[in-house]
Design an enzyme around this catalytic site. Structure first.
Site, PDB file in Angstrom:
ATOM      1  N   ARG A 150       0.856  -1.170   0.000  1.00  0.00           N
ATOM      2  CA  ARG A 150       0.000   0.000   0.000  1.00  0.00           C
ATOM      3  C   ARG A 150       0.906   1.238   0.000  1.00  0.00           C
ATOM      4  NH1 ARG A 150      -2.146  -3.394   4.209  1.00  0.00           N
ATOM      5  NH2 ARG A 150      -4.211  -4.217   3.691  1.00  0.00           N
ATOM      6  N   LYS A 174      -2.201  -2.061   7.996  1.00  0.00           N
ATOM      7  CA  LYS A 174      -3.353  -1.472   8.691  1.00  0.00           C
ATOM      8  C   LYS A 174      -3.405  -1.954  10.130  1.00  0.00           C
ATOM      9  CE  LYS A 174      -6.428  -0.700   4.753  1.00  0.00           C
ATOM     10  NZ  LYS A 174      -7.751  -1.017   4.156  1.00  0.00           N
ATOM     11  N   HIS A 245      -1.863   1.907  -6.258  1.00  0.00           N
ATOM     12  CA  HIS A 245      -2.617   0.706  -5.897  1.00  0.00           C
ATOM     13  C   HIS A 245      -2.716  -0.263  -7.077  1.00  0.00           C
ATOM     14  CE1 HIS A 245      -4.403  -0.364  -2.087  1.00  0.00           C
ATOM     15  NE2 HIS A 245      -5.377  -1.000  -2.699  1.00  0.00           N
ATOM     16  N   ARG A 248      -0.137  -2.737  -6.808  1.00  0.00           N
ATOM     17  CA  ARG A 248      -0.501  -3.750  -5.804  1.00  0.00           C
ATOM     18  C   ARG A 248      -1.440  -4.788  -6.424  1.00  0.00           C
ATOM     19  NH1 ARG A 248      -1.133  -4.652  -0.164  1.00  0.00           N
ATOM     20  NH2 ARG A 248      -3.277  -4.969   0.557  1.00  0.00           N
ATOM     21  N   HIS A 271      -4.084  -8.867   3.967  1.00  0.00           N
ATOM     22  CA  HIS A 271      -5.544  -8.846   4.067  1.00  0.00           C
ATOM     23  C   HIS A 271      -5.976  -9.612   5.316  1.00  0.00           C
ATOM     24  CE1 HIS A 271      -6.216  -8.181  -0.529  1.00  0.00           C
ATOM     25  NE2 HIS A 271      -6.017  -7.053   0.119  1.00  0.00           N
ATOM     26  N   TYR A 280      -9.372 -11.452  -6.621  1.00  0.00           N
ATOM     27  CA  TYR A 280      -8.393 -11.752  -7.671  1.00  0.00           C
ATOM     28  C   TYR A 280      -8.684 -13.060  -8.381  1.00  0.00           C
ATOM     29  CZ  TYR A 280      -5.995  -7.805  -5.696  1.00  0.00           C
ATOM     30  OH  TYR A 280      -5.710  -6.546  -5.265  1.00  0.00           O
TER      31      TYR A 280
END
Length: 304
Positions: A150, A174, A245, A248, A271, A280
């Protein structure tokens, strides 16, 4: 509605998101914005959050629709409201959760844009290494693509996070969660080539350990990374909408196309839920379909 009680609930929810859920500042602000929409609606119907039933929330959804708020935004608001009522349940401030049967509006699956390997190579090849920031920018783009970072993870990357000889970097994602991500030999090479340039930059106090520096000796802003990507995408003549992004998304897509395990991709992307990574698989299906249409003998025009 009793304002003092509402303010207390709001502050408690804010603390819960920040401390117990360990969400980023931006995520907390998004949840609080969702909550403010709920409270404004409840004020209009003169109801307290703890008195709400499912019908009230469904009426709110109708109101959002009539305000021409798109389904994706409605789903985002509902997600925030559900989090608030989960918090009230945990705190035993309500007996039943009125959001349990609340359904989000159906939204189409929006597949993220991604680049081919050739397009990524074309973008990186436009970098002029004779320019002052040329080697830095090449190392940045190679790291973005090699590690699927990110933007915030890239700008916060520290020298002490690099284990280049071992082929890993440590990333803080995150919620301040850390993960180890493999880094390609190409990205390692470009980072090592960048270090001599970095050593000539007068580093500002507090940025001594930051890997990618501005010419002022401070960490790069998110906007600067977007600018670097935009400039070199345009120079490469690529018409897609490309952002950091996108690198990514390309990282994840190419791994899946190459046969990587979905759980491994989840771990590398950081994630929390496998469902986030599963988007994906849709990209991969589209890729497989296009490959079959193009290469399978039954899909080729017969020669007369």
């Amino acid at each position: 509605m009793r304002n003092e009680e509402i303010n207390t609930l709001t502050k408690s929810f804010h603390t819960y998101l920040l401390l117990e859920k360990s969400l980023s500042k931006n995520s907390v602000e998004a949840y609080m914005d969702d909550l403010s929409k709920l409270i404004n609606y409840l004020q209009s119907i003169q109801k307290h959050p703890q008195e709400v039933v499912l019908d009230d929330l469904q009426d709110m959804l109708i109101a959002l629709h009539e305000m021409n708020i798109n389904p994706r935004s409605q789903a985002r608001i509902i997600s925030g409201i559900k989090s608030f009522y989960r918090f009230l349940s945990l705190e035993k401030l309500i007996e039943t959760d009125p959001t349990e049967l609340l359904e989000s509006p159906k939204i189409g699956l929006k597949l993220p844009e991604f680049l081919t390997v050739e397009e990524i190579n074309d973008i990186i090849s436009t970098i002029d290494l004779s320019q002052a920031e040329g080697q830095r920018n090449k190392a940045i783009l190679e790291t973005l693509y090699s590690c699927g970072l990110r933007v915030s993870e890239l700008t916060g990357l520290r020298i002490s996070d690099l284990y280049l000889e071992e082929g890993f970097i440590r990333v803080e994602g995150k919620g301040s969660k850390q993960r180890l991500v493999p880094i390609s030999k190409t990205a390692v090479k470009e980072i090592n080539l960048y270090f001599p340039d970095r050593n000539f930059i007068p580093v500002k106090k507090g940025s001594e350990d930051i890997l990618f520096l501005s010419r002022r000796g401070t960490s790069l802003s998110r906007i600067m990374i977007f600018h670097i990507v935009k400039v070199h995408t345009e120079l490469a003549g690529i018409k897609k909408t490309v952002s950091p992004h996108t690198f990514r998304h390309s990282f994840a897509t190419h791994l899946l196309e190459g046969g990587a395990n979905l759980r491994a991709i989840q771990a590398m992307l950081g994630h929390e839920k496998i469902a986030t990574t599963e988007i994906y698989t849709h990209l991969d299906r589209d890729f497989l379909r296009s490959e079959i249409l193009e290469h399978h003998p039954r899909n080729k025009k017969s020669i007369p």
